[in-house]
Design an enzyme around this catalytic site. Structure first.
Site, mmCIF file in Angstrom:
data_model
loop_
_atom_site.group_PDB
_atom_site.id
_atom_site.type_symbol
_atom_site.label_atom_id
_atom_site.label_comp_id
_atom_site.label_asym_id
_atom_site.label_seq_id
_atom_site.Cartn_x
_atom_site.Cartn_y
_atom_site.Cartn_z
ATOM 1 N N ASP A 9 0.869 -1.176 0.000
ATOM 2 C CA ASP A 9 0.000 0.000 0.000
ATOM 3 C C ASP A 9 0.907 1.228 0.000
ATOM 4 O OD1 ASP A 9 -2.220 1.574 0.022
ATOM 5 O OD2 ASP A 9 -3.127 0.708 1.809
ATOM 6 N N GLY B 74 -11.647 3.716 1.172
ATOM 7 C CA GLY B 74 -12.493 4.570 2.012
ATOM 8 C C GLY B 74 -13.571 3.825 2.780
HETATM 9 N N1 GUN Z 1 -6.338 1.020 3.197
HETATM 10 C C1 GUN Z 1 -7.581 1.102 3.705
HETATM 11 N N2 GUN Z 1 -8.326 1.968 2.976
HETATM 12 C C2 GUN Z 1 -7.532 2.442 2.005
HETATM 13 C C3 GUN Z 1 -7.752 3.361 0.928
HETATM 14 O O1 GUN Z 1 -8.822 3.921 0.736
HETATM 15 N N3 GUN Z 1 -6.675 3.579 0.099
HETATM 16 C C4 GUN Z 1 -5.469 2.963 0.296
HETATM 17 N N4 GUN Z 1 -4.472 3.202 -0.566
HETATM 18 N N5 GUN Z 1 -5.258 2.109 1.294
HETATM 19 C C5 GUN Z 1 -6.286 1.849 2.138
#
Ligand code: GUN
Length: 702
Positions: A97, A205
């Site tokens: 992420d 989100g």
């Molecule tokens: N991890 C939990 N929610 C989100 C999100 O909306 N975007 C990203 N990039 N990571 C997340």
């Protein structure tokens, strides 16, 4: 094993049940099966070592946070020097992420969208994530529009920075607004860098919704997003990892989950089960056991030191999570994922509320993206299943049953002629009541007697799922209902019967009721003609309902038919003018064509073969669905090889997974026939895997 270069980033669906699918996603560190959970690994706190996940838990892919690594100088240098796989000591696929979640929690991050993608690429990550803008559910519409727009603006530069080797997640934002979610999905789905588009679409989100158990809104978002997402990419629910949510999310089309729940809950002495979470402190016995906990009592685990206890609980939690995913994948294979979602909906009031909302959507879809997604879910279900269909309060909302009912409601027609060769409107309806399947045994004599008495009789059967034509008596789900014997006692009042008959175009026609044991043997003379007519009706109706063939056309095919029966008197082969054209499928009441039958059905088509992007005539009976393939594939498919995705020029929109279809060339000539494994949308988008399981090529001997 790294994937072949040409497979990098491709997603193959190997089995589907409505929107639910089992797939394989290809990376440079192997392919992994979906639905899957990507366990969140915090490189600073390794509750379970990644190598142990790989070796002991069958984890093929995990997720970690590139921003956490970037922020820590030691980790950053090590990751850049040795690569992420060495840093984490994990041989499988690594997803990262980008820091968006940190910006949601802390307000900002110190890295630019391009920088963080570059960093993920340089660490040798398999699937990175662009820096999207987190759209909180409580934001105003203007703020959410901005989050969607800003995420969209960053998409192309991020894809460019990722280059040809780093696959990228393209998250969908939009808060609670269906239209914004669909818009975000549309833009992110279409975004293309120089080398490629996004490989996976996470739905972002949604963490605040899961924290507040607002599942109805969660599933609404999933449906709205899926309405506009390309079907050839996995959909990931960002931050969702509670096993209780898996069956419903998977039934609606989620392919990937990630969560630190297994470790966070363990730190808090909480134990995951597929039905919810329990606290270790109150337990005297395990409510749900696992390999990790086997041999220990709750007391013994309580008395362990913090580190050992946390480790054993995290292992248990991961095991339970993996086991629930196995259960979901098995349910997809056996066509019961919706039933599993139904069962799990009873685990929490919020989940039940969400499920009831889903059932409302299935029976009366909203306008807009949510409704579109729901209709697509229903129409992509194979309406037929072999095996039992357990009866229950929620049964009539199961998507494959709704699909079957919709097909019958739109495609079934009153017979054009009767067994005595008369024509004209029906004079009466004979309603079978109190008989259980197989109806060809339990009520055949009474049905025949009724038809002898009045040839212009439409025979209908009262089932717990409503009325069905007798011609479909061996079709699942109706003939496979499993429940107490008294469910066959007809309980429909006159008003309900009239309402149901009007849906079949049979309003205002007198109804006589027939039950087992009322047969009058005296008229047995004409039974043979009646039986022949019933056989024809069954074929005509199945070709209409399952293959969209106009009843008048099938009447021509069945005019000179004869049948071959099994020892138990079931029709096993249907011959037209001496030529074997089809066989009823004994397991689910469907139809298996022969090559000769496929040829005859193809000759009925007058419109050109389907082409992506062209308009389709909007007719109830569009003929048996066709897939048109490119010339290069014809020599293979014509000899009986399966149709592979990526070699098609078009597919009829009424193609149904699990049902017969024809494969044709661009002139409309028959190349093969088989069973579709895809919807028309899949055929348009997918680039890997099977589109049609071919039964027979039309150029076998050539
Ligand atoms: N991890 C939990 N929610 C989100 C999100 O909306 N975007 C990203 N990039 N990571 C997340």
């Amino acid at each position: 094993e790294p994937c072949r270069d040409q497979d990098l980033g491709l997603f193959e669906v190997t089995k589907r049940d409505g929107a639910a699918r089992i797939g394989r996603f290809y990376t440079r560190h192997g392919s992994f099966t979906t639905p899957a959970l990507l366990p969140v690994v915090n490189p600073n706190i390794l509750t379970i070592e990644p190598m142990e996940m790989w070796e002991e838990f069958g984890i093929e892919a995990l997720i970690t946070n590139s921003y956490v690594i970037w922020k820590n100088e030691k980790l950053r240098e090590c990751a850049l020097e040795e690569g992420i796989h060495s840093l984490l000591n994990f041989p499988g696929a690594i997803v990262t992420d980008s820091g968006t979640f940190q910006s949601y929690v802390y307000g900002d991050v110190e890295v630019s969208p391009e920088e963080i993608v570059q960093f993920q690429r340089e660490m040798g990550v398999d699937i990175g994530t662009m820096l999207d803008v987190f759209g909180r559910p409580d934001m105003t519409r203007e703020q959410l529009e901005k989050a969607v727009d800003e995420t969209a603006e960053r998409a192309i530069p991020s894809l460019e920075m990722a280059g040809g080797t780093l696959l990228l997640n393209g998250p969908i934002q939009g808060g609670l607004h269906d239209d914004l979610r669909a818009q975000s999905a549309q833009i992110m789905g279409l975004a293309e860098g120089q080398d490629k588009g996004f490989a996976i679409h996470p739905i972002g989100g949604i963490v605040p919704l899961m924290e507040q158990q607002r599942y109805r809104e969660l599933f609404r978002i999933l449906l709205a997003s899926r309405a506009a997402l390309p079907p050839d990419r996995p959909v990931h629910l960002f931050g969702c990892g509670h096993p209780m949510l898996f069956p419903m999310a998977i039934a609606l089309g989620a392919d990937l989950f990630d969560s630190a729940a297994y470790a966070i809950f363990a730190r808090d002495d909480r134990i995951l089960t597929p039905e919810g979470t329990v606290k270790l402190e109150s337990l005297q016995e395990w409510t749900f056991t696992s390999k990790s906990l086997f041999g220990y009592t709750p007391d013994q685990v309580r008395s362990m030191d913090d580190k050992a206890r946390c480790r054993i609980l995290a292992q248990h939690n991961l095991e339970v999570t993996q086991a629930e995913l196995s259960r979901c994948r098995e349910a997809i294979r056996s066509g019961t994922i919706w039933e599993l979602a139904e069962q799990r909906s009873h685990c929490s009031p919020q989940l039940r509320d969400a499920f009831i909302w889903l059932q409302d959507q299935l029976s009366e879809p909203d306008e807009g993206p949510v409704g579109e997604s729901v209709l697509r879910l229903i129409s992509s279900c194979d309406p037929l299943r072999d095996g039992g269909e357990p009866i229950g309060d929620d049964i009539e909302y199961r998507p494959h049953i709704l699909h079957m009912h919709a097909l019958v409601a739109t495609r079934w027609r009153v017979p054009g002629s009767w067994w005595d060769s008369s024509t004209g409107n029906p004079k009466r309806v004979a309603l079978v009541e109190g008989a259980s399947p197989p109806w060809r045994h339990s009520i055949l004599q009474e049905v025949m007697a009724s038809l002898v008495e009045e040839p212009r009789t439409v025979v209908m059967i009262a089932t717990p799922l409503g009325l069905i034509p007798f011609s479909l008596e061996d079709v699942s789900p109706w003939c496979h209902l499993v429940g107490p014997d008294d469910m066959w006692i007809g309980e429909y009042d006159d008003e309900e019967i009239q309402a149901s008959l009007s849906e079949f175009g049979l309003s205002g026609i007198p109804v006589t009721r027939i039950s087992p044991g009322e047969a009058d043997e005296s008229e047995a003379d004409n039974f043979e003609s009646v039986q022949d007519w019933l056989d024809r009706c069954s074929i005509v109706d199945k070709l209409a309902v399952l293959c969209s063939v106009h009843p008048l056309e099938s009447c021509k095919i069945t005019k000179g038919i004869s049948v071959r029966r099994s020892r138990t008197k079931r029709v096993i082969n249907v011959l037209s003018d001496g030529e074997h054209v089809l066989s009823p499928r004994l397991t689910d009441g469907g139809i298996s064509l022969t090559l000769a039958g496929a040829r005859r059905l193809n000759e009925l088509h007058t419109s050109p073969p389907p082409k992506f992007g062209a308009d389709f005539p909007d007719e109830v009976f569009s003929g048996i669905p066709r897939i048109c393939i490119i010339d290069d594939a014809i020599p293979f498919v014509g000899k009986g090889r399966n149709v592979i995705h990526g070699y098609s020029l078009g597919a009829d929109p009424h193609l149904i997974p699990g049902q017969p279809c024809l494969v044709v060339d661009s002139n409309g000539s028959l190349v093969a026939h088989g069973t579709s494994l895809s919807t028309a949308l899949d055929v348009a988008f997918m680039r890997k895997g099977l589109a049609v399981k071919v039964r027979e090529g039309a150029m076998k001997g050539v």
